[in-house]
Scaffold this motif. Sequence first.
Motif, PDB file in Angstrom:
ATOM      1  N   VAL B 300       1.036  -1.025  -0.498  1.00  0.00           N
ATOM      2  CA  VAL B 300       0.321  -0.077  -0.103  1.00  0.00           C
ATOM      3  C   VAL B 300       1.166   1.175   0.084  1.00  0.00           C
ATOM      4  N   LEU B 301       1.787   1.576   1.054  1.00  0.00           N
ATOM      5  CA  LEU B 301       2.458   2.385   0.999  1.00  0.00           C
ATOM      6  C   LEU B 301       3.708   2.571  -0.256  1.00  0.00           C
ATOM      7  N   SER B 302       4.214   1.236  -1.258  1.00  0.00           N
ATOM      8  CA  SER B 302       4.792   1.093  -1.961  1.00  0.00           C
ATOM      9  C   SER B 302       4.286   2.522  -3.359  1.00  0.00           C
ATOM     10  N   GLU B 303       3.398   2.074  -3.308  1.00  0.00           N
ATOM     11  CA  GLU B 303       2.437   2.337  -4.200  1.00  0.00           C
ATOM     12  C   GLU B 303       1.578   4.148  -4.366  1.00  0.00           C
ATOM     13  N   ARG B 304       1.359   4.363  -2.618  1.00  0.00           N
ATOM     14  CA  ARG B 304       1.376   5.623  -2.220  1.00  0.00           C
ATOM     15  C   ARG B 304       2.382   6.625  -2.795  1.00  0.00           C
ATOM     16  N   LEU B 305       3.174   6.092  -2.448  1.00  0.00           N
ATOM     17  CA  LEU B 305       4.710   6.733  -2.703  1.00  0.00           C
ATOM     18  C   LEU B 305       5.376   6.561  -4.132  1.00  0.00           C
ATOM     19  N   GLY B 306       5.170   5.355  -4.983  1.00  0.00           N
ATOM     20  CA  GLY B 306       5.023   5.485  -6.156  1.00  0.00           C
ATOM     21  C   GLY B 306       6.459   4.673  -6.884  1.00  0.00           C
ATOM     22  N   GLN B 307       6.731   3.902  -5.465  1.00  0.00           N
ATOM     23  CA  GLN B 307       8.277   3.486  -5.508  1.00  0.00           C
ATOM     24  C   GLN B 307       8.173   1.566  -5.161  1.00  0.00           C
ATOM     25  N   ASP B 308       8.776   0.762  -5.204  1.00  0.00           N
ATOM     26  CA  ASP B 308       8.619  -0.306  -4.822  1.00  0.00           C
ATOM     27  C   ASP B 308      10.113  -0.102  -3.067  1.00  0.00           C
ATOM     28  N   LEU B 309       9.379  -0.410  -2.348  1.00  0.00           N
ATOM     29  CA  LEU B 309      10.274  -0.370  -0.932  1.00  0.00           C
ATOM     30  C   LEU B 309      10.533  -1.473  -0.174  1.00  0.00           C
ATOM     31  N   SER B 310      10.530  -2.328  -0.568  1.00  0.00           N
ATOM     32  CA  SER B 310      10.890  -3.476  -0.394  1.00  0.00           C
ATOM     33  C   SER B 310      12.028  -4.265   0.124  1.00  0.00           C
ATOM     34  N   PRO B 311      13.339  -3.235  -0.626  1.00  0.00           N
ATOM     35  CA  PRO B 311      14.569  -3.388  -0.678  1.00  0.00           C
ATOM     36  C   PRO B 311      15.284  -2.559   0.628  1.00  0.00           C
TER      37      PRO B 311
END
Lengths: 448, 448
Positions: B300-311
């Motif tokens: 959800v957060l990645s979508e909102r911030l426009g970038q994959d945050l998993s790394p």
Amino acid sequence: MAKTSQMHLGVFTLGTGHHVAGWRLKEAQAGAENFQLIEQIAQTAERGKFDLIFFADALNTGPKVHPSVMVRLEPLTLLAALAMRTSHIGLAATASSTYSDPYNLARMFASIDHLSGGRAAWNVVTGAFPEAAGNFGHANHPPHDLRYAIATEFVKVVKGLWDSWEDGAIVMNKATGQFADLSKMHELNHKGEYFSVKGPLNISRPPQGYPVIIQAGASEAGRDLASSIGEVIFAVQQDVGVAKAFADDLRARAAKAGRDPASMKIMPGVCPIIGSSEADAKAKLAALGEFSDPVSALKVLSERLGQDLSPYPLDGPVPTLPQSTVMQGHAVTLSALAKKHNMTLRELRDYAASAMGHRLLLGTPEQIADGLEEWFVAGAADGFNIMPPWFPGAFNDFVDQVVPILQKRGLFRTEYTGHTLRDHLGLPRPSHPTAGMATDAIGQAVAS
Amino acid sequence: MAKTSQMHLGVFTLGTGHHVAGWRLKEAQAGAENFQLIEQIAQTAERGKFDLIFFADALNTGPKVHPSVMVRLEPLTLLAALAMRTSHIGLAATASSTYSDPYNLARMFASIDHLSGGRAAWNVVTGAFPEAAGNFGHANHPPHDLRYAIATEFVKVVKGLWDSWEDGAIVMNKATGQFADLSKMHELNHKGEYFSVKGPLNISRPPQGYPVIIQAGASEAGRDLASSIGEVIFAVQQDVGVAKAFADDLRARAAKAGRDPASMKIMPGVCPIIGSSEADAKAKLAALGEFSDPVSALKVLSERLGQDLSPYPLDGPVPTLPQSTVMQGHAVTLSALAKKHNMTLRELRDYAASAMGHRLLLGTPEQIADGLEEWFVAGAADGFNIMPPWFPGAFNDFVDQVVPILQKRGLFRTEYTGHTLRDHLGLPRPSHPTAGMATDAIGQAVAS
């Protein structure tokens, strides 16, 4: 009497009625934007145990069009509303494969099927009116055969999208937190001649598997499409022999395409003019005729024959015209009728004004029932789309006076025995293409 | 208290609730395909005298999306169905100007406005998810500024189509046989950069003139579009000062565009977590958090911030990211919030999981009412889109416990005083462009 020997009935609804002047009767309620009227028609049809209510559509309007279709509620939103006000009757809308998008349209019909508990049907049309092109940024309406080629691929894509999720894919397991079983989700990855659609669709598989597909093609390309995908065939026919030959031809084409011909229900349009006697029915038709505006009536015929007829003398013979590229079913049938009865242009105009070019059945309730039974028994029709000349009275008369006769003769159901439109029509629910396959075969099946 | 000093309320509906794990609560009913639940939410909102119920949309799905939007009923057909089951509440749906056709969409919203007696609203979006492109045969999602340019022209075309028929154009005069007053019918003949649409539309002018236009643009191009066409502004805001500055900026842009800034109602999203005490509310939020799947929450957060945050390490600071091109409002607001409170990525993840990136209001009914009043009085909002963390209970609590407090304070209506959504919002019905003009000026006005 077994279910297979009963006919199917639909009511084909134009807000002002099918007679070009039907809306002008004192008792008529008019308007394709009159939701209260349309709701009443749907509920009357459901009281009469009809299989479906059916809405035409066109993507253009203007000063030259029939009052019935000049303005109207949009059919898909209308079906969703009617789903809330009815419980059993099938809900059929026309939508164009030329001026729609498969992803959007697949969603909407799936949504209506969910909202109605499995009662949606899609009448696939390629768009008879070239005027629509200008509303969609196209310089020209695509030619007839191209429209049918597009339609064939369009329907394939839509069905593929309806298969995006197998039944039971949405598990919503609160304990484990698993929302969907993703092994039951399938991308379409369609790359065809006219469409490229990745999928999956963002709605579960419709209750009916696929909403029922209606088709009305009459040309060569139209018959091929109808016999390959049509589950209800809406046909324009005037003569029982010609209608039987048409039905046999479609059934043969369906068999050749690997389908069970019984999975296709051929339902020509019929306009009933019901009277207490034959003379009374004729008087009713004459009364409607008195309201007819001759210019509008000739426009209806011109549209059906695909050529402006205003330059021709009304009391001369019906002119021989080049082959129509718009409504071939109507053009062929009406031309044959005119030739058979040696009609003048005026006579054909008045005939077409009554039923928009469809078959006119005139007489007592018994005579109307006889006219339907004759075609049904002959194998010329599996049922009929009733096209009342005006609303609501002319349709009430059919439900109250003709339906009971059909029921008494064992030709029509006295109660719904199922809940979905497929139940009413005796059509099986299409299984998902991966049903019963081993897991490792699924990818291959979906890709093929 | 005068109407102008009352706030407006909408309920923003995602079938599983806005908290990423809301659907997992024992009391939660889930599913954006669950019509009975959605109907109940609409009727609860109507009981609470809400201005509108509002449905999000997206034109793609897949394994990575939030359970709320993985599958759902199609919003336009859903609105038509809800129109039959409600009597006053406004009905708002999201539809894309990038992947729709203006003629088809204008018809559908007009039809819903007719079916609902003037309660339709269209949330104009340009499509935040590039994955939609593959479902519509596009190689690429158009870039941000192009999408907004297309949207601007799209809305102009749709409004022009809604003006195809002046009020009273359909006369249906049985005596004379005149169906329509064709002097009140107007072709659009639009030829623009992205669309070419002839018209007229085949449905009468909507009861509201135009259905209400909702817009949520937050970028420069988005603010320009919102302030030029938006009548309801759906905003994502976390801080009253920033929200006030945003509202002032939009109002200034609207004034510059020649609009009355009061004709624009700014309604940020708010997720209320209501408890009998502040501690109880916090316990409820914690209980929701326990159900959260950390992977979904980070998505959800990645979508909102426009970038994959998993790394990125969860317990490190929120990384500085390049400017998002998808959901700029969310990206800017959440980044500012993280910076202000020196949040770790884990903390921001859990905050965003609660309200999909919108403002979280936590506490007793009084505290929730205080939080709404504060922003309203400050001029940071004209109202709010309530985003319950789960359904139906969390929304029932808002209607039963918070609305009465707002009403007691004179901040919210106790009864509907009108019938259309424009009535509720205090927005005038747009007059037809030819209204009050001499006949000979009409052609010019319509052509311009």
